[in-house]
Motif scaffolding. Sequence first.
Motif, PDB file in Angstrom:
ATOM      1  N   CYS A 107       0.867  -1.321   0.075  1.00 15.44           N
ATOM      2  CA  CYS A 107      -0.063  -0.043   0.057  1.00 15.44           C
ATOM      3  C   CYS A 107       0.827   1.184  -0.001  1.00 15.44           C
ATOM      4  O   CYS A 107       0.383   2.284  -0.481  1.00 15.44           O
ATOM      5  N   VAL A 108       2.129   1.068   0.549  1.00  9.92           N
ATOM      6  CA  VAL A 108       2.970   2.115   0.611  1.00  9.92           C
ATOM      7  C   VAL A 108       4.473   1.691  -0.134  1.00  9.92           C
ATOM      8  O   VAL A 108       4.555   0.664  -0.006  1.00  9.92           O
ATOM      9  N   SER A 109       5.158   2.441  -0.620  1.00  5.23           N
ATOM     10  CA  SER A 109       6.525   2.408  -0.983  1.00  5.23           C
ATOM     11  C   SER A 109       7.432   2.730  -0.140  1.00  5.23           C
ATOM     12  O   SER A 109       7.427   3.899   0.667  1.00  5.23           O
ATOM     13  N   LEU A 110       8.429   1.969   0.456  1.00  4.67           N
ATOM     14  CA  LEU A 110       9.436   2.164   1.595  1.00  4.67           C
ATOM     15  C   LEU A 110      10.947   1.913   0.725  1.00  4.67           C
ATOM     16  O   LEU A 110      10.949   0.979   0.080  1.00  4.67           O
ATOM     17  N   PRO A 111      11.904   2.922   0.942  1.00  5.04           N
ATOM     18  CA  PRO A 111      13.119   2.535   0.571  1.00  5.04           C
ATOM     19  C   PRO A 111      13.945   1.619   1.102  1.00  5.04           C
ATOM     20  O   PRO A 111      14.532   0.944   0.292  1.00  5.04           O
ATOM     21  N   ASP A 112      14.050   1.076   2.318  1.00  3.07           N
ATOM     22  CA  ASP A 112      14.713   0.196   3.038  1.00  3.07           C
ATOM     23  C   ASP A 112      14.198   0.009   4.393  1.00  3.07           C
ATOM     24  O   ASP A 112      13.265   0.599   4.824  1.00  3.07           O
ATOM     25  N   PHE A 113      14.679  -1.100   4.910  1.00  2.98           N
ATOM     26  CA  PHE A 113      14.450  -1.589   6.412  1.00  2.98           C
ATOM     27  C   PHE A 113      15.642  -1.679   7.147  1.00  2.98           C
ATOM     28  O   PHE A 113      15.805  -2.454   8.113  1.00  2.98           O
ATOM     29  N   ASP A 114      16.504  -0.579   7.010  1.00  7.02           N
ATOM     30  CA  ASP A 114      17.707  -0.671   7.607  1.00  7.02           C
ATOM     31  C   ASP A 114      17.608  -0.375   9.160  1.00  7.02           C
ATOM     32  O   ASP A 114      18.213  -0.795  10.023  1.00  7.02           O
ATOM     33  N   TRP A 115      16.339   0.171   9.405  1.00  9.89           N
ATOM     34  CA  TRP A 115      16.086   0.324  10.958  1.00  9.89           C
ATOM     35  C   TRP A 115      15.853  -0.776  11.798  1.00  9.89           C
ATOM     36  O   TRP A 115      16.146  -0.855  12.857  1.00  9.89           O
ATOM     37  N   LYS A 116      15.774  -1.935  11.062  1.00  8.74           N
ATOM     38  CA  LYS A 116      15.847  -3.258  11.794  1.00  8.74           C
ATOM     39  C   LYS A 116      16.959  -3.587  12.571  1.00  8.74           C
ATOM     40  O   LYS A 116      16.834  -4.286  13.527  1.00  8.74           O
ATOM     41  N   GLN A 117      18.062  -3.280  11.653  1.00  6.73           N
ATOM     42  CA  GLN A 117      19.226  -3.689  12.559  1.00  6.73           C
ATOM     43  C   GLN A 117      19.527  -2.842  13.714  1.00  6.73           C
ATOM     44  O   GLN A 117      20.495  -3.281  14.525  1.00  6.73           O
ATOM     45  N   ILE A 118      18.894  -1.911  13.858  1.00  2.00           N
ATOM     46  CA  ILE A 118      18.997  -0.926  15.150  1.00  2.00           C
ATOM     47  C   ILE A 118      17.963  -1.442  16.042  1.00  2.00           C
ATOM     48  O   ILE A 118      18.333  -1.686  17.487  1.00  2.00           O
ATOM     49  N   ALA A 119      16.709  -1.944  15.545  1.00  2.41           N
ATOM     50  CA  ALA A 119      15.759  -2.148  16.655  1.00  2.41           C
ATOM     51  C   ALA A 119      15.687  -3.622  17.154  1.00  2.41           C
ATOM     52  O   ALA A 119      15.538  -3.900  18.395  1.00  2.41           O
ATOM     53  N   GLU A 120      16.221  -4.419  16.252  1.00  2.00           N
ATOM     54  CA  GLU A 120      16.236  -5.983  16.603  1.00  2.00           C
ATOM     55  C   GLU A 120      17.112  -6.270  17.938  1.00  2.00           C
ATOM     56  O   GLU A 120      16.861  -6.906  18.854  1.00  2.00           O
ATOM     57  N   PRO A 121      18.422  -5.805  18.084  1.00  4.65           N
ATOM     58  CA  PRO A 121      19.083  -6.012  19.015  1.00  4.65           C
ATOM     59  C   PRO A 121      18.674  -5.566  20.292  1.00  4.65           C
ATOM     60  O   PRO A 121      18.714  -6.059  21.415  1.00  4.65           O
ATOM     61  N   VAL A 122      17.782  -4.520  20.235  1.00  4.17           N
ATOM     62  CA  VAL A 122      17.215  -4.018  21.601  1.00  4.17           C
ATOM     63  C   VAL A 122      16.285  -4.970  21.918  1.00  4.17           C
ATOM     64  O   VAL A 122      16.140  -5.087  23.022  1.00  4.17           O
TER      65      VAL A 122
END
Length: 862
Positions: A672-687
């Motif tokens: 439904c929306v276009s997103l450039p990337d999911f690099d934020w997962k590398q920050i959120a997942e370790p937390v």
Amino acid sequence: MVSRSYSNLLDLSSCDSPSFSGERKRFPRVATVPGLLSEVDDESCHSVGSDAPSVSQERMIIVGNQLPLRAHRKEDDGEWCFSWDEDSLLLQLKDGLGDDVEVIYVGCLKEEIAPNKQDDVAQTLLETFKCVPAFIPPQLFTKYYHGFCKQHLWPLFHYMLPLSPDLGGRFDRSLWQAYLSVNKIFADKVMEVISPDDDYVWVHDYHLMVLPTFLRKRFNRVKLGFFLHSPFPSSEIYRTLPIRVEILRALLNSDLIGFHTFDYARHFLSCCGRMLGLSYQSKRGYIGLEYYGRTVSIKILPVGIHIGQIQSVLNLPETEAKVVELRDKFSGRTVMLGVDDMDIFKGISLKLLAMEQLLVQHPKNIGQVVLVQVANPARGRGRDVEEIQSETYATVRRINNRFGRPGYDPVVLIDNPLQFYERIAYYVIAECCLVTAVRDGMNLIPYEYIICRQGNKNLDETLGLHPSAQKKSMLVVSEFIGCSPSLSGAIRVNPWNIDAVAEAMDSALIVSEAEKQLRHEKHYRYVSTHDVAYWARSFLQDLERSCGDHLRRRCWGFGFGLGFRVIALDPNFRKLSVEHIVSAYKRTKNRAILLDYDGTLMPTGSLNTTLNIEAVGILNNLCRDPKNAVFLVSGKDKKTISEWFSCCEKLGLAAEHGYYIRPNHDSDWETCVSLPDFDWKQIAEPVMKLYTETTDGSTIETKESALVWNYLYADPDFGFCQAKELLDHLESVLANEPVSVKSGQHVVEVKPQGVNKGLVAEHILTTMRQKGKLPDFVLCIGDDRSDEDMFEVIMRAKTGPCLSPVAEVFACTVGQKPSKAKYYVEDRSEILRMLQALANASEQAAKTTPTLASRGVIINKE
């Protein structure tokens, strides 16, 4: 002012009671089966008000175990005489309610009144004191008060578990039934005098904790406050009570629940969370629990003392004479004072042991320091009281024999009842006050001591003090009593630590005069501004605020016995009837149907995650109708729901809260929306992994567009605490990322900004419009916070170009709760019945159309 319900009280033939027209409502019947209360009469089951006339003057009905009265018999004729009990808190709090508030008291008398005298006494008390006595049969009162209240509730609320028959005894269902019966009698007495649309009712203490249910059952909109004067135990203690849920639900039938300290309130909220699944919120300084559409407010304010009463006693000549007597008696010695009831929780024996330790470790105090222990008579009875009395006497004898000398006893035990002025005199001459209770709801002794140490001009002259001299005082208080948090200048102690208490006593003796003055000034400033009038006024103000929206909401009562509760809903929020929606369904030709999965079509947290054959058949039947666009909207990933609904070929699916969408089984997934990337997962997942490792029972669900931390199977309190911490942590580390961090029902989710279930609704409505099928029927069903976005979109679309001007829109939530939806259904079974009815309507229409065509009937499609 006369209330219509006054005529219910007694046969007041001597009074000119006004007549009232209209049929009078009947009162609920008394319970006859243990643990169950019979239902009220049919016409009052859903009562939202009263047929009683409105009263112009504000009125408060104060309900307590005992009326604030003293009684004695005349010697000549044996008739009863009554007077106000000036020491009663229920009487003292009247000062804070204002002169414009009429107060009526409901409670028991301390004395037993013969049955043939009860009517006369009741009429006298109502006319003279505005008191309504509840006459409890002696055997029933013994079971209720000395049985359930003192053997079960009081020990448990003071953290004493019935681990053996000698420690409180096993739970006795007959005592619980007596407790219910007495609470029902109190409720009937309140009903006799209440004007429910106007009056406020304030119930006091653990003796009457189920009374709110009886009153709410009769009057759905009653303005009801409850204040607990004892501690409320932690959930680990409270959950051992066999009738734990019944009492919690009864208390939640109040509008406002008051506690002395935050600890007591926190324990209550924790119990509501663990045993009822309720969560609380704090808004603008007010704590509230959402309970079936009602907000139950939580009040935290310790009660104060009646300063005027103490000051008037300080001015008595008897007090001055007693002060002179005590001054001479203890001349040259420092007096430390303890004033406690003779029961197991007041810590008298621990205080005596600390005094003994003080004299051992600091022998310089022998002959110089005296501990005066005033032991008030025990309010309860039993073997534990006898044991504490014998232990106290033995300890006093031992200390006095060991450290005493001619003319000097280190401990002076006063176990005979003192007049109030005598106790005041002891406060005046004591350099330090000791309160070492191991558990106490509030304890006002320190407050009284502070006011008495402030003294007055006459006492200053008696004690040889200069009128301008600063007053001083010292307090050593247990950290387990309710007044401790408010006395920041006191020396707080753990009463179980005898050495620490002894050292605190020594510190109180050697502290400098200037520091004693500073501590006294600090305490006096607080106590003098937070008196009982301030407490009562503050409680009434919060009660008025909590009841402010009563008339605006529609109320329904449901449930049996102590499970009764009131549903309070917005006037525009109503149940979705099958007949209504089927009628609209048949009239329309372009329909959009959006269904949530977890909690709507499938119970939340169910181990079986697939729909049954019946539900699948209903969905397939709806999808076969060419007039329908049916979508199932879920937070699950697209692979999971593709597998679950592979047998529904024409069913539209939306995954990951609307990030992915697929119109049918043969179509490809699209975003439904276009997103450039999911690099934020590398920050959120370790937390998230860090919190998963430290929170047993929590898991991480990884989706293509989102990360979800789930703590459904973790400890409720710890999981909630960790979720708040994780939310803050993720918001901090992801502050510069294009994502949103949100908390939901047992989850913390990180997902791209703008992705929500509202996108699905918007996408479906727009697509139908582009295909020339302007929707004229929209049904959206969901159960939690994430579905509110769908409700908002379709309700907003009613005024936009995406819907037909005559569109029928049904935003429907599961359960009666605050929502942006305008309709509700009770549960999953109702949803399936409703969808089955819609599917049947489609099948019927499909059969009818070919029949008409075969007969040459021309159908106008315009």
